[in-house]
Design an enzyme around this catalytic site. Structure first.
Site, PDB file in Angstrom:
ATOM      1  N   GLY A 182     -33.765   4.471  14.275  1.00 43.44           N
ATOM      2  CA  GLY A 182     -32.362   4.244  14.587  1.00 43.44           C
ATOM      3  C   GLY A 182     -32.123   3.189  15.651  1.00 43.44           C
ATOM      4  O   GLY A 182     -30.970   2.948  16.036  1.00 43.44           O
ATOM      5  N   CYS A 183     -33.183   2.514  16.125  1.00 44.80           N
ATOM      6  CA  CYS A 183     -33.015   1.518  17.192  1.00 44.80           C
ATOM      7  C   CYS A 183     -32.227   0.302  16.710  1.00 44.80           C
ATOM      8  O   CYS A 183     -31.417  -0.257  17.459  1.00 44.80           O
ATOM      9  CB  CYS A 183     -34.381   1.088  17.731  1.00 44.80           C
ATOM     10  N   THR A 184     -32.460  -0.105  15.465  1.00 47.09           N
ATOM     11  CA  THR A 184     -31.700  -1.236  14.917  1.00 47.09           C
ATOM     12  C   THR A 184     -30.227  -0.862  14.774  1.00 47.09           C
ATOM     13  O   THR A 184     -29.333  -1.641  15.152  1.00 47.09           O
ATOM     14  CB  THR A 184     -32.276  -1.666  13.564  1.00 47.09           C
TER      15      THR A 184
END
Length: 290
Positions: A182-184
């Protein structure tokens, strides 16, 4: 106090290191120096240790080159104790101990990029509200030193595990680590909401323990218009005791968000983050409310 047995002549580097930082007070002094606690009385109050014990440990750490005494007052002369490069090299040791404690003492031994809502780890992060971020600098994605706290009324520091320009750059098993993915999405959500944060008087900084060149490649790919900062040296992590986990031999920040005012005071700490888009909206709501 029992006589100290010296291990300085041992061939084992572990034994030699323990001769310097072999009891809990010395490592706790290093921990608090990294957090911005530098003066004798402040260290004594923070640690709850006797003046005699603290004096002895400070002498030991100074003689070992871990701390340096720097005068801050002339009459009478008083000193602060600050980490030297040798002392700052101990920060990964402290973070490794914290990581182990979070996982194996306070937790169940699972590798995670998040935590439970009612965990002591979550309480530690949430207790940062009202505390002040020490003066420090991180490398930005261009390799330049930058204060993580901007000159605007508020700075949103969103800490993320890791984000790469290429999907094959992620560590093996990344998607199986709870909270790691979920970092992007997080970075792109902040990118898309940048105008709203700017209008509310906030600067956005993303922070991970990646190298600046990795961050730059990711920022260019996703068209980010705010800096990513590298805490590869774990300076910010140690200063705030931020939670980490290990993946592919690297300490990585767990996903959390701090809102910091111009005076470096933390006004909001979001952790754990279970809904990334909702956390961005919560950070924006905090800035607007303040």
């Amino acid at each position: 106090m029992p006589q100290r047995t010296s291990l300085a002549d041992a061939d084992c580097a572990i034994a030699q290191a323990l001769d310097v930082v072999g009891d809990w007070w010395t490592l706790l002094i290093v921990r608090d120096a990294a957090r911005g606690v530098h003066r004798f009385d402040a260290l004594q109050q923070e640690l709850g240790v006797s003046r005699k014990v603290l004096t002895e440990r400070l002498r030991l750490l100074t003689e070992a080159g871990v701390l340096a005494r720097e005068p801050y007052q002339d009459r009478p002369v008083r000193y602060e104790y600050r980490l030297t490069p040798r002392g700052r090299a101990l920060l990964p040791v402290l973070i490794a101990l914290q990581d182990w404690g979070d996982a194996w003492v306070l937790g169940e031994g699972e590798t995670m990029a998040t935590t439970a809502e009612n965990s002591k780890e979550a309480a530690r992060v949430q207790s940062l509200v009202g505390t002040r971020l020490p003066e420090l600098e991180l490398l930005d994605y261009d390799g330049e030193l930058r204060d993580p706290v901007a000159g605007t009324p508020y700075t949103v520091l969103y800490c993320f595990p890791s984000a790469y320009a290429r999907k094959d750059a992620y560590p093996p098993g990344w998607s199986g680590i709870p909270g790691a993915t979920g970092c992007t999405l997080e970075s792109c959500t902040y990118r898309d909401q940048l105008a709203e944060f700017t209008a509310a008087g906030a600067t956005i900084h993303g922070v991970s323990t990646q190298r600046p060149d990795e961050q730059r490649a990711f920022a260019d790919k996703e068209g980010l218009r705010f800096p990513l900062l590298s805490d590869a040296a774990l300076t910010l992590t140690a200063a705030l005791r931020l939670p980490t986990f290990r993946a592919s031999g690297v300490s990585r920040l767990k996903r959390l968000t701090l809102v910091v005012d111009r005076d470096r005071t933390v006004v909001e700490a979001l952790y754990p983050i279970t809904d990334i888009e909702a956390s961005v909206q919560a950070a924006l709501a905090t800035v607007r409310r303040q």
